[in-house]
Design a protein around this motif. Structure first.
Motif, PDB file in Angstrom:
ATOM      1  N   VAL A   5     -10.280  -7.838   1.390  1.00  0.00           N
ATOM      2  CA  VAL A   5      -9.338  -6.439   2.117  1.00  0.00           C
ATOM      3  C   VAL A   5      -8.281  -6.007   1.306  1.00  0.00           C
ATOM      4  O   VAL A   5      -7.551  -6.692   0.632  1.00  0.00           O
ATOM      5  CB  VAL A   5      -8.924  -6.877   3.360  1.00  0.00           C
ATOM      6  CG1 VAL A   5      -8.100  -5.614   4.164  1.00  0.00           C
ATOM      7  CG2 VAL A   5      -9.792  -7.144   4.293  1.00  0.00           C
ATOM      8  N   LEU A   6      -8.448  -4.515   0.859  1.00  0.00           N
ATOM      9  CA  LEU A   6      -7.358  -4.010   0.012  1.00  0.00           C
ATOM     10  C   LEU A   6      -6.478  -3.225   0.701  1.00  0.00           C
ATOM     11  O   LEU A   6      -6.970  -2.331   1.526  1.00  0.00           O
ATOM     12  CB  LEU A   6      -8.239  -2.997  -1.158  1.00  0.00           C
ATOM     13  CG  LEU A   6      -7.302  -2.424  -2.092  1.00  0.00           C
ATOM     14  CD1 LEU A   6      -6.458  -3.517  -2.972  1.00  0.00           C
ATOM     15  CD2 LEU A   6      -8.037  -1.559  -2.996  1.00  0.00           C
ATOM     16  N   VAL A   7      -4.985  -3.334   0.530  1.00  0.00           N
ATOM     17  CA  VAL A   7      -3.927  -2.939   1.289  1.00  0.00           C
ATOM     18  C   VAL A   7      -2.955  -2.332   0.234  1.00  0.00           C
ATOM     19  O   VAL A   7      -2.236  -3.081  -0.113  1.00  0.00           O
ATOM     20  CB  VAL A   7      -3.236  -4.167   2.012  1.00  0.00           C
ATOM     21  CG1 VAL A   7      -2.422  -3.185   2.859  1.00  0.00           C
ATOM     22  CG2 VAL A   7      -4.220  -4.738   3.177  1.00  0.00           C
ATOM     23  N   PRO A   8      -3.153  -0.837   0.114  1.00  0.00           N
ATOM     24  CA  PRO A   8      -2.262  -0.149  -0.693  1.00  0.00           C
ATOM     25  C   PRO A   8      -0.850  -0.165   0.042  1.00  0.00           C
ATOM     26  O   PRO A   8      -0.909   0.562   1.293  1.00  0.00           O
ATOM     27  CB  PRO A   8      -2.977   0.909  -0.744  1.00  0.00           C
ATOM     28  CG  PRO A   8      -4.309   1.141  -0.423  1.00  0.00           C
ATOM     29  CD  PRO A   8      -4.248   0.012   0.574  1.00  0.00           C
ATOM     30  N   VAL A   9       0.285  -0.434  -0.578  1.00  0.00           N
ATOM     31  CA  VAL A   9       1.554  -0.077   0.068  1.00  0.00           C
ATOM     32  C   VAL A   9       2.307   0.379  -0.776  1.00  0.00           C
ATOM     33  O   VAL A   9       2.525   0.438  -2.214  1.00  0.00           O
ATOM     34  CB  VAL A   9       2.063  -1.678   0.194  1.00  0.00           C
ATOM     35  CG1 VAL A   9       1.484  -2.180   1.448  1.00  0.00           C
ATOM     36  CG2 VAL A   9       2.079  -2.570  -0.918  1.00  0.00           C
ATOM     37  N   ASP A  10       3.338   1.549  -0.478  1.00  0.00           N
ATOM     38  CA  ASP A  10       4.369   2.398  -0.860  1.00  0.00           C
ATOM     39  C   ASP A  10       5.808   1.986  -0.531  1.00  0.00           C
ATOM     40  O   ASP A  10       6.685   2.818  -0.782  1.00  0.00           O
ATOM     41  CB  ASP A  10       3.947   3.832  -0.802  1.00  0.00           C
ATOM     42  CG  ASP A  10       3.823   4.213   0.604  1.00  0.00           C
ATOM     43  OD1 ASP A  10       3.981   3.428   1.431  1.00  0.00           O
ATOM     44  OD2 ASP A  10       3.589   5.389   0.765  1.00  0.00           O
ATOM     45  N   GLY A  11       5.696   1.192   0.567  1.00  0.00           N
ATOM     46  CA  GLY A  11       6.949   0.853   1.257  1.00  0.00           C
ATOM     47  C   GLY A  11       7.584   1.767   2.403  1.00  0.00           C
ATOM     48  O   GLY A  11       8.539   1.497   2.755  1.00  0.00           O
ATOM     49  N   SER A  12       6.711   2.473   2.500  1.00  0.00           N
ATOM     50  CA  SER A  12       6.871   3.383   3.876  1.00  0.00           C
ATOM     51  C   SER A  12       6.551   2.519   5.196  1.00  0.00           C
ATOM     52  O   SER A  12       5.872   1.532   5.105  1.00  0.00           O
ATOM     53  CB  SER A  12       6.142   4.696   3.695  1.00  0.00           C
ATOM     54  OG  SER A  12       4.894   4.327   3.878  1.00  0.00           O
ATOM     55  N   ARG A  13       7.125   3.150   6.261  1.00  0.00           N
ATOM     56  CA  ARG A  13       7.014   2.642   7.711  1.00  0.00           C
ATOM     57  C   ARG A  13       5.315   2.603   7.774  1.00  0.00           C
ATOM     58  O   ARG A  13       4.866   1.722   8.481  1.00  0.00           O
ATOM     59  CB  ARG A  13       7.620   3.749   8.318  1.00  0.00           C
ATOM     60  CG  ARG A  13       8.278   2.927   9.550  1.00  0.00           C
ATOM     61  CD  ARG A  13       9.084   3.950  10.308  1.00  0.00           C
ATOM     62  NE  ARG A  13       8.844   5.459  10.292  1.00  0.00           N
ATOM     63  CZ  ARG A  13       8.059   5.956  11.441  1.00  0.00           C
ATOM     64  NH1 ARG A  13       7.768   5.349  12.308  1.00  0.00           N
ATOM     65  NH2 ARG A  13       7.725   7.201  11.386  1.00  0.00           N
ATOM     66  N   GLY A  14       4.707   3.777   7.301  1.00  0.00           N
ATOM     67  CA  GLY A  14       3.366   3.868   7.614  1.00  0.00           C
ATOM     68  C   GLY A  14       2.499   2.849   6.824  1.00  0.00           C
ATOM     69  O   GLY A  14       1.709   2.078   7.467  1.00  0.00           O
TER      70      GLY A  14
END
Ligand SMILES: Nc1ncnc2c1ncn2[C@@H]1O[C@H](COP(=O)(O)OP(=O)(O)OP(=O)(O)O)[C@@H](O)[C@H]1O
Ligand SMILES: [Mg+2]
Length: 146
Positions: A5-14
């Motif tokens: 599973v790939l989880v892209p994160v940008d630090g946002s609430r979303g």
């Protein structure tokens, strides 16, 4: 099912909501979960830093951005709260959507879990440009969390 599973994160609430859902999937399916963050450097920034596309170590501005990227990944990993052997991190440089799609292809992921919106959170649209592009072009199912 859902082995990788790939989880892209940008630090946002979303993206943190996506991390919570990925945690649940990871627990249910024993998935290998990869958190990825793409540091987007505009061409002008690269030029100003004297980098022809491949940043070198030692530049203060770049080092600060790299640290911010590492913090985003480490915070996401803490929120994920899965056993350490079930989690990995990819800290990448480039255009976010294209880089995420390429990683989903090359890494043989069978699910991407991401937020519907990110740091911009313009209410007028359901999807941000990154989730829009990834959902259209990823080689595997994409779960968009809101
Ligand atoms: N640089 C990035 N690296 C990794 N994942 C990202 C990055 N940017 C966005 N994402 C992922 O995409 C999701 C949606 O963010 P997106 O950037 O599409 O929306 P936005 O910031 O609200 O709008 P836009 O960036 O189009 O102005 C985030 O919740 C996160 O999962
Ligand atoms: Mg964004």
């Amino acid at each position: 099912m859902f082995k990788k599973v790939l989880v892209p994160v940008d630090g946002s609430r979303g993206s943190l909501k996506a991390v919570s859902m990925a945690a649940e999937i990871g627990r249910q399916f024993g998935s290998q979960v990869t958190l990825c963050h793409v540091l987007e450097l505009p061409a002008t920034t690269l030029t100003a830093l004297g980098m022809a596309g491949t940043p070198g170590a030692g530049d203060a501005g770049f080092t600060a951005m790299e640290k911010a990227a590492r913090d985003i990944l480490n915070d996401a990993q803490a929120a994920l709260a899965l056993p350490v052997e079930q989690v990995s991190q990819e800290n990448m440089l480039g255009h976010p959507a294209e880089t995420i799609i390429r990683l989903a292809e090359s890494g043989g992921y069978d699910l991407v879990v991401m937020g519907s919106r990110g740091l911009s959170e313009v209410r007028a649209f359901f999807l941000g440009s990154v989730s829009d592009k990834v959902s259209h072009h990823a080689p595997c199912p994409v779960l968009i969390v809101r």
